[in-house]
Motif scaffolding. Structure first.
Motif, PDB file in Angstrom:
ATOM      1  N   UNK A 278       0.835  -1.208   0.000  1.00  0.00           N
ATOM      2  CA  UNK A 278       0.000   0.000   0.000  1.00  0.00           C
ATOM      3  C   UNK A 278       0.868   1.257   0.000  1.00  0.00           C
ATOM      4  N   UNK A 279       2.005   1.208   0.699  1.00  0.00           N
ATOM      5  CA  UNK A 279       2.918   2.354   0.691  1.00  0.00           C
ATOM      6  C   UNK A 279       3.475   2.590  -0.699  1.00  0.00           C
ATOM      7  N   UNK A 280       3.822   1.486  -1.351  1.00  0.00           N
ATOM      8  CA  UNK A 280       4.312   1.622  -2.734  1.00  0.00           C
ATOM      9  C   UNK A 280       3.244   2.226  -3.635  1.00  0.00           C
ATOM     10  N   UNK A 281       2.000   1.804  -3.444  1.00  0.00           N
ATOM     11  CA  UNK A 281       0.908   2.365  -4.249  1.00  0.00           C
ATOM     12  C   UNK A 281       0.753   3.859  -3.949  1.00  0.00           C
ATOM     13  N   UNK A 282       0.974   4.226  -2.692  1.00  0.00           N
ATOM     14  CA  UNK A 282       0.881   5.645  -2.316  1.00  0.00           C
ATOM     15  C   UNK A 282       1.994   6.450  -2.994  1.00  0.00           C
ATOM     16  N   UNK A 283       3.207   5.905  -3.014  1.00  0.00           N
ATOM     17  CA  UNK A 283       4.319   6.589  -3.677  1.00  0.00           C
ATOM     18  C   UNK A 283       4.091   6.698  -5.182  1.00  0.00           C
ATOM     19  N   UNK A 284       3.516   5.644  -5.747  1.00  0.00           N
ATOM     20  CA  UNK A 284       3.210   5.673  -7.181  1.00  0.00           C
ATOM     21  C   UNK A 284       2.172   6.746  -7.483  1.00  0.00           C
ATOM     22  N   UNK A 285       1.179   6.824  -6.563  1.00  0.00           N
ATOM     23  CA  UNK A 285       0.149   7.857  -6.745  1.00  0.00           C
ATOM     24  C   UNK A 285       0.775   9.256  -6.673  1.00  0.00           C
ATOM     25  N   UNK A 286       1.714   9.447  -5.736  1.00  0.00           N
ATOM     26  CA  UNK A 286       2.389  10.755  -5.616  1.00  0.00           C
ATOM     27  C   UNK A 286       3.183  11.064  -6.871  1.00  0.00           C
TER      28      UNK A 286
END
Length: 462
Positions: A42-50
Motif C-alpha cells: 500500500x505504501x508503494x501504491x501511495x508513492x506511485x500515486x504521488x
C-alpha cells in the motif's frame, strides 16, 4: 474414571494445549506478516500515486508509462485521495467513509508518512510538498487475498488440530493400555486369590519400577496374611483342644458318678476331680482374658512410674510362694548409681505379668535349676536379662514361640498352655519395648526384656 482413561485424557490435554499455543503463535505471526506485507504494497501504491500526480512532468515517457502500468495493477477496493493540508478532517473522514484516528494525522505531519488499519480496510498516507503547498496523499485498499490466505491457514490449522487430537487420543490410549497392562494383570491375579489359595503369589520381575515394588508389596502382604490365617487356625484348633480337655474330663467324671449310687467318699473324690479340671479351665480362661486385654489400645490403661528392681523382687517373692524349689537369683552387679535409671512408665499389672511369665518359664523349663536375673541400664533403656540352663528351644521352632497355645515339641510334657511368651511379647510391644530370645537346644535360654526408661518418650502402641 479409570486410570487408563485419566492418563489418556491428561496426555491429550497437555499435548493439545501445547499444540494450540504453537498454532496460535503461527497464526498470529502469519497475520502480522500479512499485514506488514500489505502495508508495504500500500505504501508503494501511495508513492506511485504521488509520482503519477505530481512528478509526471519530470519523468520520461518510458518511466511514466511504466508507472502507469504498475498503477493499473490496483489493489482490491483501492482508492486514492489527495487533499491539501488545511482540508478539514471532517471532510476527509466523510469522503473516506471512516474516521481516521488523530495519531494518523499527527504521523503525517511529523513523519511525513502514516498507516493504519481500521476493520478490513488499510490506509496509507504521505505528506508531499509541491510548489510550497503541502498535500496529503491517502490510499486505501482491502487485502482480500491476504484475508483469504489467512482464512485458509486458519481452517488448515483447525483441521490439523482436530486431526492431531484424534491421533493423540489413539496414541495415548495405546500407551496407557500398554503401561497399565501389568497393573491389570496384578488386579486380575489378586482377585483370584482366596483363603483357599493364599499360597499363590504374583509374578515378579527384575525391574525396579513402581509396578515391581507394588508386586513385591502385595506378595509381602500375602505372606503376612497367610501367616496370620495359619496362626488364627492354629489358635482356634489349640484353644478348642485346650478348652475341650477339662470339659471332657468333667463330663466323664460326672457321667460315671451318675451311673449308680456311690458312697460319700466316692462323690467327694469325683467332686475333687471336677474341681481340679474346673480350676484348670478357669486358669485357661483367665489367660485368654489377659491375652485379649493386650489387644486393646492405650484407652483405660493406668500408666504409672515403676521401679523395675523392686517389681522383680516382688515377682520373685510370688514365685517362691508357688514354687519354693525354684533357684532364681537376682544379679545386682551392674546396679546403677542413679536409681532413677531403673524407673519406667507403664501399667504395673501388665509388667508384673510379663516378668512373672519369663521368670516362671525359666524355672519351670529348667526343672528348677539355677536361673540368673540381671539388670543392665543405660541413659535410654533398661534391660532385664534372664538366663536359664534348661531344655532350650529347637532352632526350627523359635519362630513360633510368640503364637498363642504353641508349645515346643520338647516341653509338651510340662504343664502349661503356651500363653506365657505370646502374652509377654504383646505387653512389651504395648509399652514400646522389645523382647529378644536366644536359645540352644538342651543348653538353655536367654530372654532379654528391653524397656525405655522414664527419660524416653513413652507411647502405648498395639
Amino acid at each position: 474414571m479409570k486410570i487408563k482413561n485419566k492418563i489418556t485424557l491428561i496426555f491429550v490435554l497437555l499435548v493439545a494445549s501445547m499444540q494450540m499455543v504453537i498454532f496460535t503463535i503461527i497464526y498470529l505471526f502469519a497475520v502480522d506478516y500479512t499485514t506488514n506485507e500489505f502495508f508495504v504494497k500500500l505504501k508503494n501504491r501511495t508513492l506511485i500515486a504521488e509520482q503519477s500526480h505530481f512528478e509526471k512532468d519530470a519523468l520520461s515517457t518510458e518511466i511514466y508509462e511504466d508507472l502507469i502500468q504498475k498503477h493499473l495493477q490496483t489493489l482490491s477496493e483501492e482508492r486514492e485521495f489527495i487533499y491539501t493540508v488545511d482540508t478539514p478532517k471532517t471532510q476527509i473522514n466523510t469522503e473516506l467513509d471512516v474516521v481516521l484516528p488523530e495519531e494518523f494525522y499527527s504521523d503525517l505531519i511529523q513523519n511525513k508518512y502514516a498507516e493504519v488499519k481500521i476493520g478490513h480496510s488499510f490506509f496509507s498516507g504521505i505528506n508531499y510538498t509541491d510548489h510550497n503547498t503541502s498535500y496529503f496523499i491517502i490510499v486505501t485498499a482491502s487485502d482480500v487475498d491476504g484475508t483469504n490466505e489467512l482464512s485458509k491457514l486458519r481452517s488448515l490449522l483447525i483441521l490439523l488440530f482436530l486431526l492431531t487430537i484424534f491421533v493423540l487420543f489413539l496414541i495415548g490410549r495405546f500407551f496407557a493400555k500398554r503401561t497399565l497392562d501389568p497393573l491389570s494383570k496384578i488386579i486380575e491375579k489378586v482377585n483370584t486369590i482366596r483363603v483357599t489359595n493364599l499360597h499363590e503369589r504374583l509374578h515378579t520381575s527384575e525391574n525396579k519400577d513402581e509396578l515391581s515394588q507394588l508386586t513385591n508389596t502385595f506378595n509381602d502382604m500375602l505372606d503376612r496374611l497367610e501367616t496370620s490365617f495359619e496362626i488364627q487356625s492354629n489358635f482356634i484348633n489349640n484353644a478348642s483342644h485346650e478348652l475341650k480337655n477339662p470339659l471332657t474330663a468333667i463330663l466323664g467324671q460326672t457321667e460315671i458318678a451318675l451311673l449308680k449310687e456311690r458312697s460319700p467318699e466316692e462323690y467327694i473324690k469325683v467332686l475333687e476331680g471336677v474341681e481340679t479340671e474346673a480350676l484348670r479351665l478357669d486358669a485357661l480362661i483367665n489367660s485368654l482374658l489377659k491375652f485379649a486385654q493386650t489387644e486393646n489400645d492405650e484407652k483405660g490403661l493406668l500408666i504409672t512410674p515403676i521401679r523395675l528392681d523392686e517389681l522383680i523382687l516382688e515377682v520373685k517373692d510370688n514365685i517362691d510362694l508357688i514354687n519354693p524349689e525354684n533357684q532364681i537369683e537376682i544379679d545386682f552387679s551392674d546396679f546403677p548409681e542413679n536409681p532413677d535409671l531403673l524407673i519406667i512408665d507403664g501399667n504395673y499389672g501388665l509388667i508384673n505379668i510379663a516378668l512373672n511369665n519369663v521368670l516362671d518359664n525359666a524355672s519351670k523349663f529348667s526343672d528348677n535349676k539355677k536361673v540368673i536375673v540381671k539388670i543392665v541400664t543405660n541413659n535410654s533403656a533398661i534391660k532385664i536379662v534372664v538366663t536359664d540352663h534348661g531344655v532350650g528351644i529347637p532352632s526350627d521352632e523359635i519362630k513360633n514361640i510368640y503364637q498363642p497355645f504353641y508349645r515346643a515339641a520338647n516341653v509338651r510334657n510340662v504343664k502349661g498352655y503356651g500363653f506365657g511368651l505370646p502374652l509377654t511379647y504383646k505387653i512389651m510391644k504395648l509399652h514400646s519395648g522389645t523382647i529378644e530370645v536366644f536359645s540352644e537346644h538342651k543348653k538353655g535360654t536367654i530372654v532379654t526384656l528391653i524397656f525405655p526408661n522414664k527419660y524416653q518418650e513413652f507411647s502405648v502402641s498395639k
